[in-house]
Design a protein around this motif. Sequence first.
Motif, PDB file in Angstrom:
ATOM      1  N   ARG A 294      34.549  25.692  29.991  1.00 51.42           N
ATOM      2  CA  ARG A 294      35.999  25.839  30.145  1.00 51.42           C
ATOM      3  C   ARG A 294      36.745  25.013  29.092  1.00 51.42           C
ATOM      4  N   LEU A 295      36.235  23.820  28.811  1.00 52.12           N
ATOM      5  CA  LEU A 295      36.860  22.956  27.815  1.00 52.12           C
ATOM      6  C   LEU A 295      36.832  23.608  26.433  1.00 52.12           C
ATOM      7  N   LEU A 296      35.663  24.108  26.046  1.00 50.38           N
ATOM      8  CA  LEU A 296      35.549  24.752  24.737  1.00 50.38           C
ATOM      9  C   LEU A 296      36.482  25.958  24.630  1.00 50.38           C
ATOM     10  N   GLU A 297      36.538  26.754  25.671  1.00 50.32           N
ATOM     11  CA  GLU A 297      37.418  27.922  25.651  1.00 50.32           C
ATOM     12  C   GLU A 297      38.884  27.501  25.577  1.00 50.32           C
ATOM     13  N   LYS A 298      39.216  26.401  26.224  1.00 51.33           N
ATOM     14  CA  LYS A 298      40.601  25.914  26.237  1.00 51.33           C
ATOM     15  C   LYS A 298      41.076  25.508  24.845  1.00 51.33           C
ATOM     16  N   VAL A 299      40.169  24.958  24.022  1.00 50.80           N
ATOM     17  CA  VAL A 299      40.562  24.556  22.665  1.00 50.80           C
ATOM     18  C   VAL A 299      40.339  25.674  21.644  1.00 50.80           C
ATOM     19  N   GLY A 300      39.920  26.860  22.108  1.00 49.93           N
ATOM     20  CA  GLY A 300      39.882  28.018  21.234  1.00 49.93           C
ATOM     21  C   GLY A 300      38.521  28.511  20.796  1.00 49.93           C
ATOM     22  N   PHE A 301      37.431  27.889  21.274  1.00 50.19           N
ATOM     23  CA  PHE A 301      36.095  28.350  20.896  1.00 50.19           C
ATOM     24  C   PHE A 301      35.821  29.716  21.532  1.00 50.19           C
ATOM     25  N   ARG A 302      35.007  30.507  20.834  1.00 54.83           N
ATOM     26  CA  ARG A 302      34.609  31.818  21.343  1.00 54.83           C
ATOM     27  C   ARG A 302      33.103  31.855  21.532  1.00 54.83           C
ATOM     28  N   GLN A 303      32.675  32.502  22.595  1.00 54.46           N
ATOM     29  CA  GLN A 303      31.236  32.638  22.851  1.00 54.46           C
ATOM     30  C   GLN A 303      30.642  33.636  21.874  1.00 54.46           C
ATOM     31  N   GLU A 304      29.476  33.273  21.309  1.00 56.77           N
ATOM     32  CA  GLU A 304      28.847  34.120  20.302  1.00 56.77           C
ATOM     33  C   GLU A 304      27.489  34.660  20.715  1.00 56.77           C
ATOM     34  N   GLY A 305      26.704  33.873  21.425  1.00 57.94           N
ATOM     35  CA  GLY A 305      25.357  34.346  21.711  1.00 57.94           C
ATOM     36  C   GLY A 305      24.636  33.467  22.713  1.00 57.94           C
ATOM     37  N   TYR A 306      23.433  33.889  23.030  1.00 57.10           N
ATOM     38  CA  TYR A 306      22.601  33.205  24.023  1.00 57.10           C
ATOM     39  C   TYR A 306      21.322  32.753  23.327  1.00 57.10           C
ATOM     40  N   LEU A 307      21.037  31.452  23.393  1.00 55.52           N
ATOM     41  CA  LEU A 307      19.886  30.872  22.707  1.00 55.52           C
ATOM     42  C   LEU A 307      18.833  30.459  23.727  1.00 55.52           C
ATOM     43  N   ARG A 308      17.685  31.104  23.689  1.00 62.21           N
ATOM     44  CA  ARG A 308      16.631  30.835  24.661  1.00 62.21           C
ATOM     45  C   ARG A 308      15.925  29.523  24.346  1.00 62.21           C
ATOM     46  N   GLU A 309      15.755  28.697  25.391  1.00 63.18           N
ATOM     47  CA  GLU A 309      15.048  27.413  25.279  1.00 63.18           C
ATOM     48  C   GLU A 309      15.438  26.684  23.993  1.00 63.18           C
ATOM     49  N   TYR A 310      16.725  26.507  23.809  1.00 61.65           N
ATOM     50  CA  TYR A 310      17.280  25.997  22.553  1.00 61.65           C
ATOM     51  C   TYR A 310      17.066  24.494  22.376  1.00 61.65           C
ATOM     52  N   LEU A 311      17.302  23.721  23.440  1.00 55.35           N
ATOM     53  CA  LEU A 311      17.169  22.261  23.357  1.00 55.35           C
ATOM     54  C   LEU A 311      16.409  21.728  24.565  1.00 55.35           C
ATOM     55  N   LYS A 312      15.685  20.637  24.344  1.00 56.22           N
ATOM     56  CA  LYS A 312      14.968  19.993  25.452  1.00 56.22           C
ATOM     57  C   LYS A 312      15.913  19.002  26.111  1.00 56.22           C
ATOM     58  N   ILE A 313      16.371  19.360  27.284  1.00 56.55           N
ATOM     59  CA  ILE A 313      17.375  18.583  28.005  1.00 56.55           C
ATOM     60  C   ILE A 313      16.758  18.019  29.279  1.00 56.55           C
TER      61      ILE A 313
END
Length: 197
Positions: A159-178
């Motif tokens: 929600r924060l990213l969308e509020k400052v104007g970011f747009r969703q681009e894609g889905y990254l599978r197993e992107y980072l080890k969290i």
Amino acid sequence: MTRSVFRFLSRQPDTLELASDRHLLRLPRYQDYRQWYSLRSESRRFLEPWEPAWRNDELTESSFRTRVIRNEQEFSSGQAVPLLVFTRAENVLLGGLTIGYIRRGAAQCCMIGYWMGERHAGQGHMFGALELAIPYIFSSLQLHRIEAACIPDNTRSIRLLEKVGFRQEGYLREYLKINGEWRDHVMFSLLAADRQS
């Protein structure tokens, strides 16, 4: 010689402060350790689901000093701009925002990441920090594109990213080890042109 060339290319001064009436963003200093330790310690359960696994020495003073040195090196070389977020009036540490993976050449791009102490979350502080950082990225660093990746169920960050104007681009599978597990992420981006339109 190499350092001065990188400094010129990154167009960065030796020190950096971004400020509004409410917030101050600046590079970490050794004397920030007590505030940083206190905020990270009390927010551990709040932060761990969204961050890489914490090391055993994560919160030690020596680890923090090493972090500050590494941050200074990354900033000087133009690789990253690691910032702490404070209230401007009281100089209270709220969280952190890193402009990282700065890529020049044909890309002119960076990745941002951020964290907020639990007791300060949901009060508009990171929105304020991003409103300071984004113009700096596009104007002072003269980058073309900002990327941010979020775990899909981190709805607050999305929600924060969308509020400052970011747009969703894609889905990254197993992107980072969290927190010890490979996690899928949603990729967002903001272009310099998006802020001009």
